[in-house]
Write an enzyme that holds these catalytic residues in place. Structure first.
Site, short mmCIF file in Angstrom:
data_model
loop_
_atom_site.label_atom_id
_atom_site.label_comp_id
_atom_site.label_asym_id
_atom_site.label_seq_id
_atom_site.Cartn_x
_atom_site.Cartn_y
_atom_site.Cartn_z
N LYS A 1 0.81 -1.35 -0.10
CA LYS A 1 0.04 -0.04 0.21
C LYS A 1 1.07 1.17 -0.14
O LYS A 1 0.78 2.30 -0.96
CB LYS A 1 -0.78 0.07 1.10
CG LYS A 1 -1.62 1.32 1.63
CD LYS A 1 -2.28 1.33 2.77
CE LYS A 1 -1.62 1.56 3.97
NZ LYS A 1 -1.15 3.07 4.48
N ASN A 2 1.89 1.23 0.71
CA ASN A 2 2.68 2.32 1.04
C ASN A 2 3.72 2.71 -0.16
O ASN A 2 4.49 3.77 0.11
CB ASN A 2 3.45 2.50 2.60
CG ASN A 2 2.35 2.51 3.59
OD1 ASN A 2 1.05 2.94 3.12
ND2 ASN A 2 2.63 2.15 4.87
N CYS B 1 -4.10 12.42 12.37
CA CYS B 1 -4.89 11.21 12.48
C CYS B 1 -4.97 10.73 13.85
O CYS B 1 -4.28 11.14 14.71
CB CYS B 1 -4.48 10.46 11.37
SG CYS B 1 -2.90 9.56 11.70
N ARG C 1 1.06 14.11 12.64
CA ARG C 1 1.59 13.89 11.22
C ARG C 1 2.05 15.13 10.77
O ARG C 1 1.35 15.82 9.51
CB ARG C 1 0.41 13.41 10.55
CG ARG C 1 -0.25 12.03 11.15
CD ARG C 1 0.81 10.78 11.26
NE ARG C 1 1.18 10.25 10.16
CZ ARG C 1 0.73 9.37 9.37
NH1 ARG C 1 -0.39 8.96 9.82
NH2 ARG C 1 1.12 8.89 8.08
N ASP D 1 4.79 0.03 12.11
CA ASP D 1 3.48 -0.46 11.67
C ASP D 1 3.20 -1.84 12.02
O ASP D 1 1.86 -2.16 11.96
CB ASP D 1 3.49 -0.29 10.12
CG ASP D 1 3.28 1.24 9.64
OD1 ASP D 1 3.51 1.27 8.28
OD2 ASP D 1 3.00 2.11 10.28
N ARG E 1 -8.32 -0.14 4.88
CA ARG E 1 -7.55 0.58 4.24
C ARG E 1 -6.16 -0.02 3.79
O ARG E 1 -5.52 0.50 2.98
CB ARG E 1 -7.10 1.91 5.24
CG ARG E 1 -8.44 2.73 5.42
CD ARG E 1 -7.97 3.84 6.21
NE ARG E 1 -6.68 4.70 5.46
CZ ARG E 1 -6.06 5.60 6.22
NH1 ARG E 1 -6.22 6.15 7.58
NH2 ARG E 1 -4.98 5.98 5.57
C1 EPZ Z 1 4.79 6.69 6.12
O1 EPZ Z 1 4.07 7.70 6.85
C2 EPZ Z 1 3.66 5.56 6.01
N1 EPZ Z 1 2.58 5.86 5.29
C3 EPZ Z 1 2.96 5.26 7.54
O2 EPZ Z 1 2.36 4.10 7.50
C4 EPZ Z 1 4.29 4.69 8.35
O3 EPZ Z 1 3.97 4.41 9.58
C5 EPZ Z 1 5.41 5.88 8.25
O4 EPZ Z 1 5.75 6.19 6.87
C6 EPZ Z 1 6.66 5.37 8.98
O5 EPZ Z 1 7.16 4.48 8.48
C7 EPZ Z 1 2.77 6.10 4.02
O6 EPZ Z 1 3.56 5.66 3.47
C8 EPZ Z 1 1.57 6.43 3.22
P1 EPZ Z 1 6.98 9.77 8.42
P2 EPZ Z 1 4.47 9.13 6.73
O7 EPZ Z 1 6.98 11.23 7.55
O8 EPZ Z 1 5.42 9.52 5.29
C9 EPZ Z 1 7.38 12.66 11.81
C10 EPZ Z 1 0.43 2.69 7.99
O9 EPZ Z 1 -0.20 2.35 8.85
N2 EPZ Z 1 7.31 14.09 10.99
O10 EPZ Z 1 8.15 9.06 8.36
O11 EPZ Z 1 3.65 10.27 7.03
C11 EPZ Z 1 6.21 12.47 12.20
O12 EPZ Z 1 5.35 13.01 13.09
C12 EPZ Z 1 1.13 4.20 7.94
O13 EPZ Z 1 0.44 2.19 6.80
C13 EPZ Z 1 7.94 15.22 11.11
O14 EPZ Z 1 8.17 15.60 12.38
O15 EPZ Z 1 5.61 9.06 7.95
C14 EPZ Z 1 6.43 10.99 12.75
O16 EPZ Z 1 6.48 11.11 14.01
C15 EPZ Z 1 0.75 4.94 9.35
N3 EPZ Z 1 8.00 16.08 10.23
C16 EPZ Z 1 7.63 10.29 11.79
O17 EPZ Z 1 8.29 11.52 11.39
C17 EPZ Z 1 7.42 16.01 8.81
O18 EPZ Z 1 7.36 16.93 7.99
C18 EPZ Z 1 7.08 9.50 10.92
O19 EPZ Z 1 6.61 10.16 9.87
C19 EPZ Z 1 7.04 14.77 8.55
C20 EPZ Z 1 7.23 13.63 9.26
#
Ligand code: EPZ
Length: 445
Positions: free
Chosen positions: A49-50, A143, A148, A334, A426
């Site tokens: 999915k991701n 969410c 996020r 995850d 989802r």
């Molecule tokens: C991706 O989300 C995945 N979603 C998430 O999967 C997954 O948990 C996550 O990566 C971590 O592996 C998709 O790919 C669609 P991040 P993403 O930006 O890109 C912080 C699922 O269950 N952060 O790596 O949103 C944030 O707050 C979903 O399939 C900032 O601080 O994850 C978080 O603590 C859930 N500033 C951490 O980084 C930013 O600008 C990880 O977020 C962006 C993120």
């Protein structure tokens, strides 16, 4: 007159009623799961999915056709399709997967109702800026699992020369100058954000000159995106490591690409084998995408056999092990909830610490309703293994916690009901059907 309901023997040879009257009292969509059925055989793993979500967004970068195969059938994929269609992308469902073509983009902004609830919609901002020099996208917002933020995404786009403003919950971005072309830059991320790495990648591929991303996310989904972009004619190196370099090109072309298998889905099904103490195979999977989970399952006492693109788990015993979630290649956030479900009936006491998200422990209260012995201190859960869980009416608060409740119900004594299917669907297509083929006793209402 004989009983009208049907029976199915569980692993203890006891005839258990397949349908029960519990469900008549619950109006919301839910699964009715009768536990203590062993699993066996092989479960097929869907496309990731991701990965599929960001690959779909990358189709905005060219006017040519992008053919994606192994795209999973999920509500998030349908949501992303609706978002791209609203921008003018043509999408055809073909036998092999999706054919996307952005040769007539007539919109550069997304509506809130389309974006709300699908964080992946934000993946459109980088390609739209790179291709057309303008984009207007509502903030994806928080969410169930956390705030996020997208500050790292915006920092990267600004470094590449974009003007970006955030007003009234909408991000408006534009590229100055006659050519409206981004300029290559070096970006150092404060955290190895998956989404930010992908946004900057998709913006930099058409920028003028060279770019780099330091402290980049190393997840397999980032690597899959880089592979697609290079197939489209981009010039990216270092994806999968902490520093990625991109040489900007003038335009990108169509191509065909197969989405990698979903490592999180594969890990969830392996844990289904462990929690029901069943020998189970999952396929296809890329084993190195699951190294951290496989190590923890081995540490716990499970035999893991890797056979090409298949992995078989044989849970000789399940001892308590500690996990701390980390960016790839560390233990994936995850799989934290599914793994906690497993630890509730392990031998000993385990400590699980969530380091990625601020609010990803909602499954603790639901597992406690099933008799799990868990103490929560902030984002650290201390789990004392119990001999068995008891069935209960439970629900999931996000995609992965709902999956965790399904796993716990498979091992619980009695018949549980699991709500939150809009979360589950989802990220897992027809999860109960695949588990039932392996021997589970689940009915969707
Ligand atoms: C991706 O989300 C995945 N979603 C998430 O999967 C997954 O948990 C996550 O990566 C971590 O592996 C998709 O790919 C669609 P991040 P993403 O930006 O890109 C912080 C699922 O269950 N952060 O790596 O949103 C944030 O707050 C979903 O399939 C900032 O601080 O994850 C978080 O603590 C859930 N500033 C951490 O980084 C930013 O600008 C990880 O977020 C962006 C993120």
């Amino acid at each position: 007159m004989g009983c009208s309901c049907q029976y199915k023997q569980n692993t203890k040879g006891v005839n258990m009623p397949i349908a029960a009257s519990i469900s008549k009292r619950i109006s919301k969509p839910h699964l009715e799961i009768t536990g203590n059925y062993g699993l066996s055989g092989e479960i097929k793993v869907s496309g990731a999915k991701n990965s599929a979500l960001v690959l779909m967004a990358a189709s905005l970068l060219t006017a040519d056709q992008i053919r994606l195969s192994n795209v999973p059938h999920l509500t998030d994929i349908e949501g992303m399709s609706q978002i791209l269609l609203s921008l003018g992308v043509k999408i055809n469902n073909e036998s092999s997967g999706l054919c996307l073509q952005a040769n007539d983009l007539h919109h550069l902004e997304l509506s809130y109702e389309l974006v709300h609830g699908l964080r992946a919609s934000f993946f459109c901002i980088g390609p739209l800026l790179a291709r057309l020099g303008k984009a207007k996208i509502p903030l994806p917002g928080g969410c169930e699992i956390g705030a996020r933020p997208v500050a790292e995404h915006i920092k990267g786009l600004k470094a590449l020369g974009a003007y970006v403003s955030v007003e009234n919950g909408v991000v408006t971005a534009s590229v100055p100058g006659i050519q409206k072309r981004l300029k290559g830059a070096d970006v150092i991320l404060d955290c190895p954000s998956v989404g930010a790495t992908e946004t900057i990648l998709m913006a930099a591929v058409l920028a003028e000159g060279k770019s780099s991303i330091e402290n980049a996310a190393q997840e397999p989904e980032v690597q899959d995106l880089a592979k697609l972009l290079n197939s489209m004619g981009a010039n990216i190196s270092g994806a999968g490591g902490p520093k990625i370099t991109i040489e900007g090109v003038q335009r990108l072309y169509g191509c065909k690409h197969t989405v990698i298998p979903d490592r999180i889905e594969a890990g969830t099904f392996l844990i289904a084998g462990a929690i029901t103490r069943s020998t189970l195979r999952v396929r296809p999977v890329i084993p190195e995408h699951l190294s951290s989970l496989l190590q923890k399952l081995r540490d716990s006492g499970c035999k893991i056999h890797i056979d090409g693109d298949a992995i078989e788990i044989n849970p000789i015993e399940v001892k308590a092990v500690d996990i701390t979630t980390q960016p790839f290649p560390g233990f994936p956030t995850d799989l934290q909830a599914p793994f906690m479900a497993l630890m509730t009936t392990s031998i000993g006491t385990s400590v699980i610490t969530e380091k990625i998200y601020e609010n990803r422990m909602q499954h603790v209260a639901e597992l406690q309703r099933m008799g799990a012995c868990i103490r929560l201190q902030g984002n650290t859960a201390i789990i004392e293994g119990v001999p068995a869980l008891s069935a209960a009416p439970v629900s999931g608060g996000d995609l992965r916690s709902t999956a965790a409740m399904v796993l716990a119900s498979l091992a619980a004594t009695g018949t549980s009901t699991v709500e939150g299917l809009h979360h589950l669907d989802r990220g897992y297509s027809a999860m109960e059907e695949r588990l039932n083929v392996a021997g589970a006793n689940i009915i969707r209402y």
